[in-house]
Design an enzyme around this catalytic site. Structure first.
Site, PDB file in Angstrom:
ATOM      1  CG  ASP A 257      44.893  44.407  33.913  1.00 26.49           C
ATOM      2  OD1 ASP A 257      44.627  45.559  34.334  1.00 26.49           O
ATOM      3  OD2 ASP A 257      45.364  43.525  34.659  1.00 26.49           O
TER       4      ASP A 257
ATOM      5  CD  GLU B  35      46.050  49.929  33.929  1.00 23.37           C
ATOM      6  OE1 GLU B  35      45.331  49.480  34.833  1.00 23.37           O
ATOM      7  OE2 GLU B  35      45.688  50.874  33.192  1.00 23.37           O
TER       8      GLU B  35
ATOM      9  N   GLY C  16      45.143  47.406  41.626  1.00 25.11           N
ATOM     10  CA  GLY C  16      45.799  46.290  42.287  1.00 25.11           C
ATOM     11  C   GLY C  16      46.931  46.774  43.167  1.00 25.11           C
TER      12      GLY C  16
ATOM     13  N   GLY D  46      42.475  48.167  38.572  1.00 22.11           N
ATOM     14  CA  GLY D  46      41.630  47.093  39.094  1.00 22.11           C
ATOM     15  C   GLY D  46      40.343  47.590  39.715  1.00 22.11           C
TER      16      GLY D  46
END
Length: 354
Positions: free
Chosen positions: A150, A142, A71, A119
């Protein structure tokens, strides 16, 4: 003169015979995923799902650096300073996209070439035909920025052999194509030089036949060679005990301990708990759990500080708070998983509540 990146579409869609091609088109930003890109891909996949002329979908990244570096965390950082509401909306739509990809009724082919991080894993590793190459550098980094894996990453890594997924998640290690195959994040190994040819053949031939023709034996996974100490050290549900075992084992294991200790202590502990809780969940349940965790991490100090240190000021010297694993209590960790009430994630493919 080449126009600036901002003046061209961030994601391109093409019909090539019976193939629908999605090209993430931010090469200068390593194709980092924005909210607009995620929304556009979701809409296009919905349109192609019911289009009888499209037999296969292919996702790839523009440029030479990779599919997607995750992301757009610079945009997330700016939004955090403004309250974080746009990021919460982005995650909700991104997780919907992950769910749609996982259940897509047509072959969804992902060229996981070059960088595939965060992502980028979500937009590829939930697909039905996942191709890595000798250039693949994949990971869920992360914990480096005070966040927890995630986009369904906690579920994917919880299903990896033994405790290899725990190692990958806590250290945020970059993985090569062979390691990705070992972890269960990919299906096939193909030399990068063959990808353009595969894309062309997919325009007229079924994905299964094409991949069977081009797939090659992958190199041996280095990660798999370390299963003995990985399984022995990471089998604990206690992060401090994991680090102690890694130090005691020495060698590569001790290096992993040093890596974990440099991450956000809160993120490490919440990541470990997330992986343990993800076992036995389906994807939608895991995404809902990740959304709960993410929304509680979003206003916290470590996420903002991690992004600052890595991509804003780039001093690579984050100041975590709390600063040690021992200071993060079990009760504090549990708070990240509490229900969100009317803020719970709603997905089109509903399942039983977590």
């Amino acid at each position: 003169m080449t126009p600036p990146e901002a003046s061209v579409p961030e994601v391109l869609f093409e019909r090539r015979g019976h193939l629908g091609v999605i090209t993430l088109n931010r090469p200068k930003s390593m194709n980092a995923l924005t909210a607009d890109m995620g929304a556009a891909v979701l809409k296009q996949l919905t349109d192609w799902r019911d289009d009888d002329d499209i037999a296969t979908v292919l996702v790839r990244g523009a440029g030479e650096r990779g599919l997607c570096a995750g992301g757009d965390i610079v945009a997330i950082y700016r939004d955090i300073l403004d309250g974080g509401h746009a990021t919460a909306d982005f995650w909700a739509e991104e997780y919907e996209l992950n769910s749609v990809i996982a259940h897509y009724p047509k072959p969804y082919v992902a060229f996981m070439d070059g960088l595939v991080l965060g992502g980028g894993v979500g937009i590829s590793a939930h697909g039905s035909v996942r191709i890595v190459t000798e250039r693949t550098r994949m990971g869920m980094p992360e914990t480096t920025i005070g966040m927890v894996p995630d986009v369904g990453g906690t579920l994917l890594l919880s299903c990896s052999p033994g405790e290899s997924g725990t190692h990958a998640a806590l250290t945020g290690a970059h993985l090569n194509g062979a390691d990705a195959l070992f972890l269960g994040l990919a299906d096939h190994f193909v030399p990068s030089a063959k990808l353009a040819e595969i894309a062309e053949v997919l325009e007229s031939e079924a994905a299964d036949f094409v991949i069977a023709r081009y797939a090659e034996q992958a190199p041996n996974s280095e990660l798999a060679k370390h299963r003995e100490w990985i399984d022995a050290c990471y089998s604990s549900d206690d992060a401090e005990e994991i680090v102690r075992r890694l130090r005691t084992f020495g060698g590569e294991a001790a290096k992993a301990a040093e890596t974990i200790e440099a991450k956000s202590p809160t993120a490490v502990k919440v990541t470990l708990e997330s992986l343990r809780r993800a076992k036995g969940l389906n994807l939608e349940e895991a995404l809902k759990q990740e959304y709960r965790v993410g929304l509680r991490i979003l206003p916290g100090r470590d996420f903002r500080e991690g992004i600052r240190a890595q991509v804003v000021d780039k001093d690579r010297n984050p100041h975590w708070h709390p600063s040690t694993l021992e200071e993060v209590s079990d009760d504090e960790v549990k708070k990240y998983f509490a229900p969100l009430g009317d803020r719970e994630l709603r997905l089109s493919r509903e399942s039983d509540d977590v």
